[in-house]
Design a protein around this motif. Sequence first.
Motif, PDB file in Angstrom:
ATOM      1  N   ASP A   1     -14.364-106.181   7.572  1.00  0.00           N
ATOM      2  CA  ASP A   1     -13.982-106.872   8.795  1.00  0.00           C
ATOM      3  C   ASP A   1     -15.227-107.259   9.580  1.00  0.00           C
ATOM      4  O   ASP A   1     -16.360-107.063   9.121  1.00  0.00           O
ATOM      5  CB  ASP A   1     -13.025-106.019   9.640  1.00  0.00           C
ATOM      6  N   GLU A   2     -15.030-107.803  10.788  1.00  0.00           N
ATOM      7  CA  GLU A   2     -16.159-108.281  11.586  1.00  0.00           C
ATOM      8  C   GLU A   2     -17.090-107.157  12.019  1.00  0.00           C
ATOM      9  O   GLU A   2     -18.252-107.396  12.326  1.00  0.00           O
ATOM     10  CB  GLU A   2     -15.637-109.028  12.818  1.00  0.00           C
ATOM     11  N   SER A   3     -16.567-105.926  12.047  1.00  0.00           N
ATOM     12  CA  SER A   3     -17.392-104.782  12.453  1.00  0.00           C
ATOM     13  C   SER A   3     -18.104-104.140  11.278  1.00  0.00           C
ATOM     14  O   SER A   3     -18.808-103.140  11.463  1.00  0.00           O
ATOM     15  CB  SER A   3     -16.512-103.728  13.145  1.00  0.00           C
ATOM     16  N   GLY A   4     -17.931-104.695  10.092  1.00  0.00           N
ATOM     17  CA  GLY A   4     -18.594-104.144   8.923  1.00  0.00           C
ATOM     18  C   GLY A   4     -17.831-103.024   8.245  1.00  0.00           C
ATOM     19  O   GLY A   4     -18.364-102.378   7.334  1.00  0.00           O
ATOM     20  N   ARG A   5     -16.574-102.782   8.672  1.00  0.00           N
ATOM     21  CA  ARG A   5     -15.760-101.749   8.042  1.00  0.00           C
ATOM     22  C   ARG A   5     -14.955-102.356   6.903  1.00  0.00           C
ATOM     23  O   ARG A   5     -14.605-103.530   6.923  1.00  0.00           O
ATOM     24  CB  ARG A   5     -14.812-101.112   9.061  1.00  0.00           C
ATOM     25  N   ILE A   6     -14.633-101.526   5.901  1.00  0.00           N
ATOM     26  CA  ILE A   6     -13.815-101.999   4.795  1.00  0.00           C
ATOM     27  C   ILE A   6     -12.421-102.319   5.308  1.00  0.00           C
ATOM     28  O   ILE A   6     -11.767-101.486   5.930  1.00  0.00           O
ATOM     29  CB  ILE A   6     -13.741-100.946   3.674  1.00  0.00           C
ATOM     30  N   ALA A   7     -11.949-103.537   5.047  1.00  0.00           N
ATOM     31  CA  ALA A   7     -10.627-103.971   5.499  1.00  0.00           C
ATOM     32  C   ALA A   7      -9.616-103.947   4.366  1.00  0.00           C
ATOM     33  O   ALA A   7      -8.472-103.522   4.557  1.00  0.00           O
ATOM     34  CB  ALA A   7     -10.704-105.367   6.105  1.00  0.00           C
ATOM     35  N   LYS A   8     -10.008-104.415   3.175  1.00  0.00           N
ATOM     36  CA  LYS A   8      -9.078-104.429   2.048  1.00  0.00           C
ATOM     37  C   LYS A   8      -9.857-104.410   0.741  1.00  0.00           C
ATOM     38  O   LYS A   8     -11.038-104.789   0.688  1.00  0.00           O
ATOM     39  CB  LYS A   8      -8.152-105.641   2.108  1.00  0.00           C
ATOM     40  N   GLU A   9      -9.159-103.966  -0.299  1.00  0.00           N
ATOM     41  CA  GLU A   9      -9.763-103.850  -1.621  1.00  0.00           C
ATOM     42  C   GLU A   9      -8.787-104.381  -2.669  1.00  0.00           C
ATOM     43  O   GLU A   9      -7.614-104.023  -2.661  1.00  0.00           O
ATOM     44  CB  GLU A   9     -10.085-102.378  -1.939  1.00  0.00           C
ATOM     45  N   PHE A  10      -9.308-105.219  -3.557  1.00  0.00           N
ATOM     46  CA  PHE A  10      -8.538-105.658  -4.718  1.00  0.00           C
ATOM     47  C   PHE A  10      -9.176-105.038  -5.956  1.00  0.00           C
ATOM     48  O   PHE A  10     -10.338-105.315  -6.247  1.00  0.00           O
ATOM     49  CB  PHE A  10      -8.541-107.190  -4.839  1.00  0.00           C
ATOM     50  N   TRP A  11      -8.410-104.209  -6.656  1.00  0.00           N
ATOM     51  CA  TRP A  11      -8.925-103.561  -7.852  1.00  0.00           C
ATOM     52  C   TRP A  11      -8.520-104.392  -9.066  1.00  0.00           C
ATOM     53  O   TRP A  11      -7.345-104.443  -9.436  1.00  0.00           O
ATOM     54  CB  TRP A  11      -8.379-102.139  -7.973  1.00  0.00           C
ATOM     55  N   LEU A  12      -9.494-105.028  -9.704  1.00  0.00           N
ATOM     56  CA  LEU A  12      -9.262-105.865 -10.872  1.00  0.00           C
ATOM     57  C   LEU A  12      -9.461-105.028 -12.124  1.00  0.00           C
ATOM     58  O   LEU A  12     -10.517-104.409 -12.312  1.00  0.00           O
ATOM     59  CB  LEU A  12     -10.213-107.063 -10.878  1.00  0.00           C
ATOM     60  N   SER A  13      -8.452-104.990 -12.961  1.00  0.00           N
ATOM     61  CA  SER A  13      -8.509-104.179 -14.162  1.00  0.00           C
ATOM     62  C   SER A  13      -9.548-104.711 -15.142  1.00  0.00           C
ATOM     63  O   SER A  13      -9.697-105.925 -15.309  1.00  0.00           O
ATOM     64  CB  SER A  13      -7.134-104.131 -14.836  1.00  0.00           C
ATOM     65  N   ARG A  14     -10.251-103.815 -15.825  1.00  0.00           N
ATOM     66  CA  ARG A  14     -11.185-104.195 -16.880  1.00  0.00           C
ATOM     67  C   ARG A  14     -10.504-104.179 -18.247  1.00  0.00           C
ATOM     68  O   ARG A  14     -11.178-104.233 -19.277  1.00  0.00           O
ATOM     69  CB  ARG A  14     -12.400-103.279 -16.853  1.00  0.00           C
ATOM     70  N   PHE A  15      -9.178-104.083 -18.226  1.00  0.00           N
ATOM     71  CA  PHE A  15      -8.392-104.168 -19.444  1.00  0.00           C
ATOM     72  C   PHE A  15      -7.494-105.400 -19.361  1.00  0.00           C
ATOM     73  O   PHE A  15      -7.252-105.948 -18.288  1.00  0.00           O
ATOM     74  CB  PHE A  15      -7.545-102.905 -19.633  1.00  0.00           C
ATOM     75  N   GLU A  16      -7.001-105.823 -20.504  1.00  0.00           N
ATOM     76  CA  GLU A  16      -6.085-106.957 -20.540  1.00  0.00           C
ATOM     77  C   GLU A  16      -4.884-106.680 -19.643  1.00  0.00           C
ATOM     78  O   GLU A  16      -4.340-105.573 -19.678  1.00  0.00           O
ATOM     79  CB  GLU A  16      -5.621-107.176 -21.991  1.00  0.00           C
TER      80      GLU A  16
END
Length: 360
Positions: free
Chosen positions: A190-205
């Motif tokens: 976010d604008e304050s430098g805090r983690i706002a969201k995370e998308f975990w992309l699989s390294r598998f099919e």
Amino acid sequence: MTISQPSIFRKYAVANRLILAPLCLGLLGLTTGCPPRGPDTIEIEPFEPIPMRDAIEIVNQNNRGLQKTIKSKGGFARCRFTDQDGSERRFDVDANLIVLCPRNMRLNMSVLGKSYFVFGSNESRYWVEQPDAHALTWGRHNRDIEPNARDLIIRPELIVEALGISLISSADATPTQRLTDTHQQIIFFDESGRIAKEFWLSRFEPQLIDRVIFRDPMGQIVMDAKLDKYKNIVTGGPMIPHRFEVQWPATEGYMLLTVGGWKMLPNVSGDHPAFQFPLDRGAQFDHIVDLDVELDHLYNPLKASDLIRAQLEEEQRLREDGAYFEDEAPFTDDSDTIDAPDENSESEIPIDSPIDSDDE
């Protein structure tokens, strides 16, 4: 169905005769060690990490085909919600979900056609309907105050992104990534430098999103969604998850949503009644909560409404001119001077007056 204890014992007696011999053979096998792996044993190795922009493009290439209205078929949800008074409620309900990225959504949870919860969102607002209680809670997307993890049992405005079907954009904020043995985690701040969201992309099919995490300004997890059972929405079409396991840790909420399939509705646009704000379509409620007003009073307790602020400013001007009011005495050197009322005191103003209920 509850099984009586004698029935269990009878089943165990029969089962013991059937499994005793194989069990003994199995124990004998343990004394000679485990058999070696066969030549056909295959270990699935993760894909090598790729540049973040390429990983995002794999997701977006799939999700571009999901940017039209889609509707679930054969949906079922198992839910556990904890109310603000601490009481826990559990539901096994039918779940009908209709979505149009990026913000339009309606999730109707019902039993035998009777709605118990309806979660909705459109381009400007989001809401929660409780038909049994004739209650509506709603808020605005462009709010001044970001809700904390405990402010709402479920955050409808986050559900669309939590489905993993939106396009991942880095236009507004430059993300970074965290590599693990199983994921390339795309991290947004976010604008304050805090983690706002995370998308975990699989390294598998199929190398798509299998986990989405949202955090509030305090860093607490607001929503943690795990996505599974990816299948093509139509033959040769984009892939979409069919199983969603969602947790709201701060409010002890849980939902397991499974769908039998998805249907494309290309002719349904954002102005469809499914995405219309309940009050705009004429729905009536006994209890209406404007969440933004509630949060404003909660996090800015000294901030008055425009009317009260104007009144306080007028009183302050009169005091500076030497005026005084009936409930306070003019300044005096006497020790028994009457204390003036606290200027910061504020009477409670109802958010909305009750209106006649009218079931949809």
